[in-house]
Design a protein around this motif. Structure first.
Motif, mmCIF file in Angstrom:
data_model
loop_
_atom_site.group_PDB
_atom_site.id
_atom_site.type_symbol
_atom_site.label_atom_id
_atom_site.label_comp_id
_atom_site.label_asym_id
_atom_site.label_seq_id
_atom_site.Cartn_x
_atom_site.Cartn_y
_atom_site.Cartn_z
ATOM 1 N N THR A 40 0.843 -1.117 0.230
ATOM 2 C CA THR A 40 0.052 0.061 0.091
ATOM 3 C C THR A 40 0.916 1.019 0.144
ATOM 4 O O THR A 40 2.056 1.067 0.490
ATOM 5 C CB THR A 40 -0.912 0.285 1.384
ATOM 6 O OG1 THR A 40 -0.181 0.100 2.423
ATOM 7 C CG2 THR A 40 -1.744 -1.136 1.386
ATOM 8 N N TYR A 56 -5.201 2.050 1.547
ATOM 9 C CA TYR A 56 -5.891 1.096 0.945
ATOM 10 C C TYR A 56 -5.361 0.850 -0.584
ATOM 11 O O TYR A 56 -5.369 -0.370 -1.337
ATOM 12 C CB TYR A 56 -7.400 1.081 0.686
ATOM 13 C CG TYR A 56 -7.859 1.153 1.974
ATOM 14 C CD1 TYR A 56 -7.812 0.161 2.901
ATOM 15 C CD2 TYR A 56 -8.763 2.464 2.452
ATOM 16 C CE1 TYR A 56 -8.330 0.453 4.245
ATOM 17 C CE2 TYR A 56 -9.402 2.491 3.395
ATOM 18 C CZ TYR A 56 -9.271 1.529 4.493
ATOM 19 O OH TYR A 56 -9.638 1.745 5.730
ATOM 20 N N ALA A 64 -11.996 -0.557 3.634
ATOM 21 C CA ALA A 64 -11.508 -1.756 3.370
ATOM 22 C C ALA A 64 -12.639 -2.663 2.606
ATOM 23 O O ALA A 64 -12.221 -3.673 2.158
ATOM 24 C CB ALA A 64 -11.112 -2.294 4.529
ATOM 25 N N VAL A 117 -6.211 -1.484 -5.777
ATOM 26 C CA VAL A 117 -5.796 -2.016 -4.433
ATOM 27 C C VAL A 117 -4.479 -2.789 -4.944
ATOM 28 O O VAL A 117 -4.030 -2.999 -5.985
ATOM 29 C CB VAL A 117 -6.809 -3.048 -3.612
ATOM 30 C CG1 VAL A 117 -8.200 -2.299 -3.283
ATOM 31 C CG2 VAL A 117 -7.087 -4.136 -4.713
#
Ligand SMILES: Cc1cc2nc3c(=O)[nH]c(=O)nc-3n(C[C@H](O)[C@H](O)[C@H](O)COP(=O)(O)OP(=O)(O)OC[C@H]3O[C@@H](n4cnc5c(N)ncnc54)[C@H](O)[C@@H]3O)c2cc1C
Length: 504
Positions: free
Chosen positions: A195, A228, A397, A449
């Motif tokens: 991330t 994220y 999330a 992501v």
């Protein structure tokens, strides 16, 4: 007054049960384009350039443009999605050509740089930030930072400059636009596995204002915040744009009251008399060497069968999985962040602050991304009422859960949510607001992501099926920006007509 609207999610949800009437009409066409967003519209333009006119576009909404659409009230047009296009990279000749066709680029100067129409570039003052109880110029926190913060900002921007100009052994930029042009350098691509927050920590950054600023930038382009989003994507935000299109206006943007709907409108001319709006495509399959697509006409409540030689799916993958077989397995790796936009008509209350009302107005301690002043680009600067559009991305999330909750809340809830967030900078905004239109986008944009951009799912989703069904949507790039959608449309037509395939 408050209104709540959004993309046609209820019609879209009928794809789950497919309770549509049997087709009563047939249409035959050489090429079918499913979806009238920028990708589909750009494909239509490319067909036109190749001298092909036998195509049909089918769009579920009552207008074309997709995420680059707009609304309009008594005082101004305003965006219902994308609102700006940063100056293109100099090597993006296709995009320069398009901007030239539409008179956004007026000419080229003696050094070969494009000359942009001044009226379509953001006027000054273009950006301000509400930070430490003051409006200040630009969106990077400055006044009130500690010395240590300033040093970290310096270090960060220097690192981004290195990424911006850096090339891999393959002589390709490490980060480029469109994304598929980027280097295959393994060390750089490994950044897609972590991330942006991890990258921040691994590089020993600790400054809170810097963290907040990067978080804002990630949300701005991807919907997802620093916690994220993939580090490759996060860095791409800063390094993908080469700022080399004009020597003076390094980071200017092109913008219009209606946002990128202006660009969609330019592209619409290629679909004149070749469009079925209010039609939801609900099935696509290959039969007897033809592609059969079925679409539900939401106005006449009947269905139509379209028989085509080839089909371009310019619709997102979360939709495509319900139209064709065997796509659910990889579609589960496509994550989409919901967005909320709210357009407010307010009495004039913004002019007495430390830095004047700007095109983009970001609020440091707010939940959302601040607001755009929609009338900023109008030549007449004395406005009776001001129209502003507030942006909020539901970074989380668990995006599925967030999406479900989004539609459970009523308009009063969202009105208060928006007003409370704006109160951080404008405590009395409620008093001055005359009208609010809240617009919800349940699947707003693809969100990169970790592992998605260079992952298997995207590769699988891009493969054409038996040289009959082709795919073009910004979610197949992994980042949702105009340039990616624009090139998706061009590339898919080149693949169909010339057999050109591209590396990823
Ligand atoms: C809130 C928000 C802000 C954004 N801001 C910017 C910005 O400032 N600058 C920028 O460059 N980009 C921005 N973007 C990204 C934007 O998504 C892209 O620029 C671009 O508009 C995407 O185009 P597309 O054609 O790939 O996808 P879409 O816009 O998703 O188009 C797909 C089209 O397919 C249609 N469709 C779907 N299913 C079906 C079906 N079954 N049958 C028929 N039609 C169907 C949809 O209605 C839609 O019109 C923003 C996105 C969002 C959500």
């Amino acid at each position: 007054m408050i209104r709540l609207s959004g993309t046609k999610h209820l019609l879209g949800h009928r794809l789950w049960i497919k309770d549509f009437p049997k087709p009563t009409k047939q249409i035959e066409v050489s090429y079918l384009i499913v979806g009238g967003g920028i990708s589909g519209l750009s494909a239509a333009r490319q067909f036109h350039k190749k001298g092909i006119s036998d195509f049909l576009m089918v769009e579920l909404e009552n207008h074309l443009g997709g995420n680059s659409s707009n609304g309009e009230n008594k005082y101004s047009k305003y965006p219902l999605g994308a609102h700006y296009l940063p100056l293109p990279n100099f090597q993006d000749k296709e995009l320069l050509r398009f901007l030239e066709e539409e008179k956004i680029i007026l000419s080229y100067d003696s050094k070969g740089f494009p000359v942009f129409d001044e009226l379509q570039l953001t006027f000054a003052p273009d950006e301000r930030l509400f930070y430490k109880n003051n409006w200040q110029e630009g969106v990077v926190p400055k006044e009130g930072n500690s010395v240590a913060d300033d040093l970290e900002f310096d270090k960060f921007f220097k690192q981004m400059d290195i990424f911006r100009t850096g090339k891999g052994k393959d002589q390709k930029y490490l980060f480029d636009i469109p994304l598929y042009l980027s280097s295959s350098d393994e060390k750089t691509r490994a950044l897609d596995k972590i991330t942006m927050k991890k990258w921040f920590q691994e590089n020993h950054f600790t400054s809170e204002p810097l963290y907040n600023y990067i978080d804002y930038c990630c949300k701005d382009d991807f919907g997802l915040g620093i916690e994220y989003v993939s580090a490759w994507a996060g860095i791409h935000y800063f390094a993908g744009r080469k700022q080399d299109c004009t020597p003076e206006k390094h980071d200017s943007v092109l913008t219009w009251a209606e946002g990128n709907s202006r660009l969609a409108n330019h592209l619409k001319k290629y679909t004149k008399d070749k469009t079925l709006k209010n039609h939801l495509v609900y099935e696509v399959k290959i039969e007897n060497n033809k592609v059969i697509a079925k679409a539900f006409d939401d106005v006449n409540k009947s269905s139509v069968e379209i028989i085509a030689d080839k089909v371009i799916m310019a619709s997102p993958q979360f939709v495509n999985q319900y139209l064709m077989e065997n796509r659910k397995e990889f579609t589960k790796d496509f994550h989409y962040t919901p967005w909320l936009l709210a357009t407010l008509t307010v009495n004039d209350l913004f002019d007495n602050f430390s830095f004047p009302l700007s095109w983009d107005n970001v609020i440091y301690d707010a939940k959302g991304l601040g607001y755009v002043y929609d009338q900023h680009q109008t030549v007449n600067q004395v406005q009776d009422k001001k129209v502003i559009t507030y942006y909020y991305s539901f970074s989380s999330a668990d995006l599925k859960k967030t999406r479900k909750e989004l539609y459970k809340k009523d308009k009063e809830y969202w009105k208060q949510f928006v007003l409370n967030d704006l109160k951080v900078a404008h405590p009395d905004i409620e008093e001055y607001t005359e009208d609010i239109e809240v617009f919800l986008l349940g699947h707003g944009m693809i969100s990169p992501v970790p592992g998605f951009i260079f992952g298997e799912a995207k590769q699988q989703a891009k493969q054409n099926i038996q040289n009959k069904i082709y795919f073009a949507h910004s979610d197949l790039s992994g980042i949702s920006i105009f340039e990616e959608a624009f090139h998706q449309g061009i590339n898919v037509v080149n693949e169909i007509v010339d057999g050109t395939t591209l590396d990823s």
